[in-house]
Design an enzyme around this catalytic site. Structure first.
Site: not given
Length: 393
Positions: A147, A175-177
């Site tokens: 991220d 960004i991960d989520a």
């Protein structure tokens, strides 16, 4: 499944979750929340990364909070995919699965023999989802995606703060989520397509594409008009959004102020200079002056007093909560956004409810995050293996 229902909308869909970290487990958990039977494939020795490397090292009775937060409604199968016996078992699972989600580094699935081409020969109906940092091709395909690295790579760090500030990273792994959500959307679309064609597809989602997509308004502006974002002398919340968009210290805390006409803010603050800025472009042209002018004013009252006052002028504002205040918030409580689940070792674990509601109902938690390999025996029995194979590697 949905609270009060016998099953969720994805009941009967079997998902093989061969992921770790955040984006992959998030995607698989969202499918599990909607009723899918998600089987988490983990190495027998230590399990998935988050079992031993949780957020800030915090654990509950030996269980890392990150793993507890990302793996509800799943079953765990401990199997060594590097062994011939483990791959044989995995291929047998593939034969009866609907979806496979993996986020190995580019090239790893080929070495393990579990790439899309290999498993599609076993099950033509399988929807196969690959998550990567930069995509499956190109000169950067093999680089690790994380991220913070993608925040810097994507240019998104330059939108917050003043021109004298260094690049400012976000406080959460957004960004991960977002990548996890895009994967879930892609899988659902592919399942719908398979219903029509009988053939599963390869869903590819990479973090770089996701964070560029999240900046679509900024990038379309740059790509078509050549306008590059430039931060001003005063710290704002976005380089391209003029004052008063930002965060302000109050008498007892902090206040956020969204986009609003500057002249309307002038009425709220009884400020004739602000009232004179009647054009939309004035907010950008005079940002520095506006910020300097209004920051001292917000220190005169408490956050709640300002919110109540600004509401009267239809100016959008809100408090800056810490987690204690967030937990106590009336809206958070009224919507039931914090829920509980019973874990066999960690006991009662408080977590966050699924954000998806169908017919007004939120997906329920039917199973706490599994112990490592807790479902191995049951799954091997379902696959027709003898009792002695329950610890197969």
């Amino acid at each position: 499944m949905l609270e009060g229902d016998a099953c969720g909308p994805l009941a009967g869909v079997r998902v093989l979750d061969v992921t770790q970290m955040l984006a992959g487990p998030m995607a698989a958990m969202r499918l599990a929340d909607l009723g899918a039977d998600v089987i988490k494939i983990e190495p027998p020795e230590a399990g998935e990364f988050n079992r031993t490397h949780g957020y800030a090292g915090v654990d509950i009775e030996g269980h890392k909070t990150t793993f507890l937060g990302l793996n509800r409604n799943k079953r765990s199968l401990a199997v060594d995919l590097k062994s011939a016996a483990g791959r044989e078992l995995f291929h047998k699972l593939v034969a009866g699965a609907d979806v496979l989600v993996q986020n190995f580094r580019v090239g790893t699935v080929q070495r393990l023999g579990i790439d899309f081409e290999a498993v599609h020969k076993i099950n033509l109906r399988l929807v196969y989802a690959s998550i990567s940092g930069y995509g499956l091709s190109g000169p950067g395909a093999g680089r690790p995606g994380q991220d913070l690295v993608l925040q810097g790579y994507s240019g998104s760090m330059w939108f917050v703060g003043a021109e004298s500030d260094p690049p400012v990273p976000g406080g959460i792994p957004a960004i991960d989520a977002m990548t996890g959500y895009q994967v879930a959307i892609g899988v659902l679309a592919a399942l719908r397509g398979r219903d029509a064609t009988g053939v599963g597809t390869h869903v590819e989602v990479d973090m770089l594409s996701v964070v560029l997509d999240a900046q679509v308004q900024e990038l379309v502006t740059y790509l078509n008009a050549g306008v590059v974002p430039a931060r001003g002398t005063e710290a704002g919340a976005h380089a391209w959004v003029g004052a008063p968009y930002g965060v302000y210290r109050t008498a007892d805390g902090w206040l956020t102020l969204a986009m609003c006409p500057v002249d309307v803010l002038g009425d709220a603050l009884d400020d004739d200079v602000l009232r004179s800025y009647t054009r939309h472009e004035d907010a950008q042209l005079h940002s520095a002056e506006i910020y300097r002018r209004i920051r001292p004013r917000f220190a005169e009252r408490t956050t709640q007093q300002w919110i109540e006052h600004l509401d009267g002028f239809n100016i959008w504002s809100g408090p800056v909560y810490d987690y204690r205040a967030l937990e106590a918030d009336a809206q958070v409580q009224a919507r039931g956004l914090i829920v509980e689940m019973e874990h066999p070792e960690a006991g009662t674990v408080r977590t966050i409810a699924s954000p998806i509601r169908l017919d007004g109902r939120v997906s329920s938690i039917r199973k706490a995050p599994p112990l490592l390999g807790a479902d191995t025996r049951d799954l091997l029995t379902e696959l027709g293996y003898a009792e002695s194979a329950s610890n197969r590697r």
